[in-house]
Design an enzyme around this catalytic site. Structure first.
Site, PDB file in Angstrom:
ATOM      1  CG  ASP A  95      -7.354   4.760   4.795  1.00 54.50           C
ATOM      2  OD1 ASP A  95      -8.612   4.678   4.731  1.00 54.50           O
ATOM      3  OD2 ASP A  95      -6.722   5.821   4.708  1.00 54.50           O
ATOM      4  CG  ASP A 150      -4.218   2.347   8.595  1.00 59.41           C
ATOM      5  OD1 ASP A 150      -4.550   1.557   7.677  1.00 59.41           O
ATOM      6  OD2 ASP A 150      -3.562   3.369   8.394  1.00 59.41           O
ATOM      7  CD  GLU A 186      -2.445   0.960   2.879  1.00 61.61           C
ATOM      8  OE1 GLU A 186      -2.364  -0.129   3.479  1.00 61.61           O
ATOM      9  OE2 GLU A 186      -3.069   1.931   3.311  1.00 61.61           O
ATOM     10  CG  ASP A 224      -0.133   1.031   6.001  1.00 61.50           C
ATOM     11  OD1 ASP A 224       0.857   0.310   5.781  1.00 61.50           O
ATOM     12  OD2 ASP A 224      -0.252   2.200   5.603  1.00 61.50           O
TER      13      ASP A 224
END
Ligand code: 0RA
Length: 686
Positions: free
Chosen positions: A526, A524, A449, A522
């Site tokens: 997103d 998180d 990403e 990641d």
């Protein structure tokens, strides 16, 4: 008193031939319950409720009742009360016992007393309340009619305890049936509240104006011998719910669309009888591409549709094509059946004298008359609706036109982009840092990403066997994962070309260029979002990659812990605590800055030599792969000797596929709450 009578009857042999046949009938039900209710498992148990309820509901459909109460009682009985006419209690000429007793003890006797037009029998439930009696240890029937309150009980598989008796005067009218399922037939007698509520909710939609209350009094005290018509009058403690839908199917369609975005305001509705078939239909289009059509025949859900749905679809396509030609539709631009189904929520319900079901699970209506009746009733009414509601007509036709356009674009895209070899010629995307090896078996593709993680990955990797493809931001911001739309995304095109398999009709797993595809996003929200999108795309269009076990998810560490000069990585909170020590007054730091705490516990473990200063302990939380330098990324996430990978199973991808619809759907509220409630989970468990 009832007991005495029973004794006397059996001693004196007062049972007539008819009664004996009756009891043999019920005995047959007990011997082979499956023949009558399908199973003696949970479904069969609930079937008993539907059967008793259906009788009350039919009374309501006939216009004689508008209030049904279903109560789960503390003694294990189910009690169904309706304010209909009351089952007749006069002596039946043939059986020589009351009509009530006949209905309760003679197989299939239910409909015979209503005269013309009384019962639309389901043929699926519709086995008759005597079956419920046969499969119960105790049944009590209470009838209010002709100024009296009548009662009769049945025990041990439907044997009457005495006769139908008038026990009081009553100004009410209606029927109450209570039954306790027989434990020797139903080993598991756990009733499922949610199952009951959702079945009865559906029934409430199907009979507009009918009030259905449901009470769970299983844990309530003092609910025995209630002496009231509706037990809700007792105000006992327990869950309860009431359904009442003035709009019937119209309400159902609007309920189903409650989280979706309608493309027109007014819900279409028609109710009309044609050739002895009662037809009721409601529909509304929403802004997505799924079609949700539910079908019912005599209030029985038809999972596989049938003749009524065939008639409906024919008339729908024809009406919209007619309306479109009248506008600016050109010749040759006809909507197909599929075009007019996109985004459609519809409920089609027919009621007729005798229904025929077919299909494996009897979930398909076979009655041919339904087809013509629906086609006529719906065709006329929908054409009129479109004419009278120009705004709705414009929106609906616009919606179908969009579907048509998308269909044509998809075909064109398939024809051109997917021509055999079309993807072969394209060179590998510039973004891809490919590996040197040409052997798929040893090659790995890291989908990372963001450009910065991409940069670290490219520098940190083993160039011989590891390729890196960075994806930027949201890979797909179209809510429809159509092939043509997907291929319009450069990110997806890059992925398809990098994988080497092509897509659609010409997909070929043998051409897969890497035998490990590793998604590294990641930890998180997103990251979870992008991972979901990737999993969904791969699930929908590259499924053999998942089935073949080629797809993995990288598990980068969440924390970097420095103890003096030593460095540790922690992949979970627990690991962090273990490494850093438990009750340390730690301050976690975001990337970049490093908060340093003097720490007494670790002082003893890691004394710094030749220094008066205490050992330093720092914990850094990684928010993204982009925060790692090439070396860190290699050590923690890419090095085959040290990294942790999770192989993606088809279930994970299926979950993602479902999640995708929520994430990408038009329902912003659902999406938000989904992301919020799953954000933690998503970062931790994958
Ligand atoms: C046949 C005839 C009549 C009523 C019923 C059946 C009836 C059955 C059930 C089962 C549960 N609740 C019910 N309510 C009514 C009445 C015929 C008449 O009164 O003319």
């Amino acid at each position: 008193m009832a007991k005495k009578e029973e004794k006397k009857d059996s001693k004196s042999g007062a049972y007539g031939a008819e009664q004996i046949t009756v009891l043999e009938g019920l005995e047959a039900v007990r011997r082979r319950p499956g023949m009558y209710i399908g199973t003696t498992g949970s479904a069969g148990l609930h079937h008993l409720i539907w059967e008793v309820f259906d009788n009350s509901r039919d009374e309501a459909m006939g216009g004689f009742a508008d209030d049904i109460e279903v109560a789960l009682m503390p003694d294990g009985s189910v009690r169904v009360a309706d304010n209909g006419r009351g089952i007749p209690v006069d002596i039946h000429s043939k059986t020589k016992v009351s009509a009530l007793e006949t209905v309760m003890t003679v197989l299939h006797a239910g409909g015979k007393f209503g005269g013309e037009g009384y019962k639309v029998s389901g043929g699926l439930h519709g086995v008759g309340v005597s079956v419920v009696n046969a499969l119960s240890t105790h049944v009590r029937a209470e009838v209010h009619r002709d100024g009296g309150k009548y009662e009769q009980e049945y025990k041990n598989g439907g044997k009457p305890v005495g006769k139908t008796k008038k026990i009081a005067a009553s100004k009410l009218h209606g029927t109450i049936i209570s039954f306790i399922p027989d434990p020797s037939i139903f080993p598991d007698r756990e009733l499922n509240w949610d199952t009951i509520v959702s079945h009865l909710r559906q029934q409430a939609y199907l009979v507009k104006g009918l009030r259905i209350s449901i009470l769970d009094l299983r844990e309530a005290k003092d609910a025995d011998d209630v002496g009231v018509f509706y037990v809700r009058e007792l105000g006992l403690d327990g869950p309860s719910t009431t359904f009442y839908f003035e709009g019937g199917l119209k309400s159902l369609v609007e309920f189903q669309n409650r989280h979706l975005e309608p493309v027109h305001k007014t819900t279409f509705y028609v109710e009309k009888e044609q050739d002895s078939v009662q037809v009721e239909i409601a529909l509304q289009y929403v802004d997505d591409i799924t079609s949700r059509i539910s079908a019912f025949a005599n209030n029985i859900y038809n999972a596989e549709g049938g003749t009524h749905i065939t008639g409906f679809k024919t008339a729908l396509t024809r009406s919209l094509n007619t309306a479109n030609k009248g506008g600016n539709g050109k010749e040759g631009d006809s909507f197909t059946g599929d075009d007019v189904l996109e985004g459609l929520t519809a409920v089609v319900s027919v009621k007729m004298r005798e229904v025929q079901f077919e299909g494996q699970t009897k979930g398909k209506l076979g009655s041919v008359e339904a087809r013509g009746a629906v086609e006529t009733v719906f065709g006329e009414a929908f054409a009129a609706f479109l004419e009278e509601n120009p705004d709705e007509a414009r929106s609906i036709i616009g919606k179908a036109a969009l579907a048509m356009k998308a269909r044509k674009a998809a075909k064109a895209a398939k024809d051109s982009v997917l021509r055999k070899g079309a993807l072969d010629g394209l060179s590998l995307p510039g973004k891809l840092a490919d590996c040197q090896s040409k052997s798929a078996a040893e090659s790995e593709l890291f989908i990372v990403e963001g450009d910065s993680a991409g940069g670290s990955g490219k520098m940190g990797r083993d160039r011989r066997t590891q390729a890196v493809l960075p994806l930027r931001g949201k890979i797909l911001n179209v809510e429809r994962a159509r092939l043509d739309k997907m291929l319009a995304s450069e990110q997806i095109r890059n992925l398809v070309i990098a994988l080497g398999t092509a897509i659609g009709d010409i997909f070929d797993i043998a051409k897969l260029r890497y035998h490990k595809i590793i998604i590294a996003t990641d930890a998180d929200v997103d990251g979870a979002h992008i991972r979901t999108l990737l999993l969904t795309v791969l699930y929908r269009h590259f499924r053999p990659i998942i089935d073949g076990g080629y797809l993995y998810i990288a598990q980068p560490p969440l924390f970097k812990i420095k103890k003096g000069k030593e460095i540790f990585y922690a992949y979970t909170e627990e690991e962090k605590t273990k490494i850093a020590g438990k009750d340390l007054p730690l301050e976690e730091v975001d990337s970049g800055e490093e908060a340093v705490e003097g720490d007494e516990a670790s002082e003893e473990e890691i004394p710094e030599k030749g220094s008066a200063r205490k050992a330093k302990l720092s914990v850094q939380r990684y928010k993204g792969l982009g925060e790692m330098n090439p070396e860190e990324l290699w050590e923690t996430t890419m090095d085959p000797a040290r990294r942790v990978l999770k192989q993606v199973a088809i279930d994970d991808a299926q979950d993602a596929d479902r999640t995708f619809d929520i994430l990408m759907g038009t329902d912003v509220a659902s999406r938000k709450s989904f992301i919020q409630s799953h954000a933690k989970e998503a970062t931790l468990d994958i």
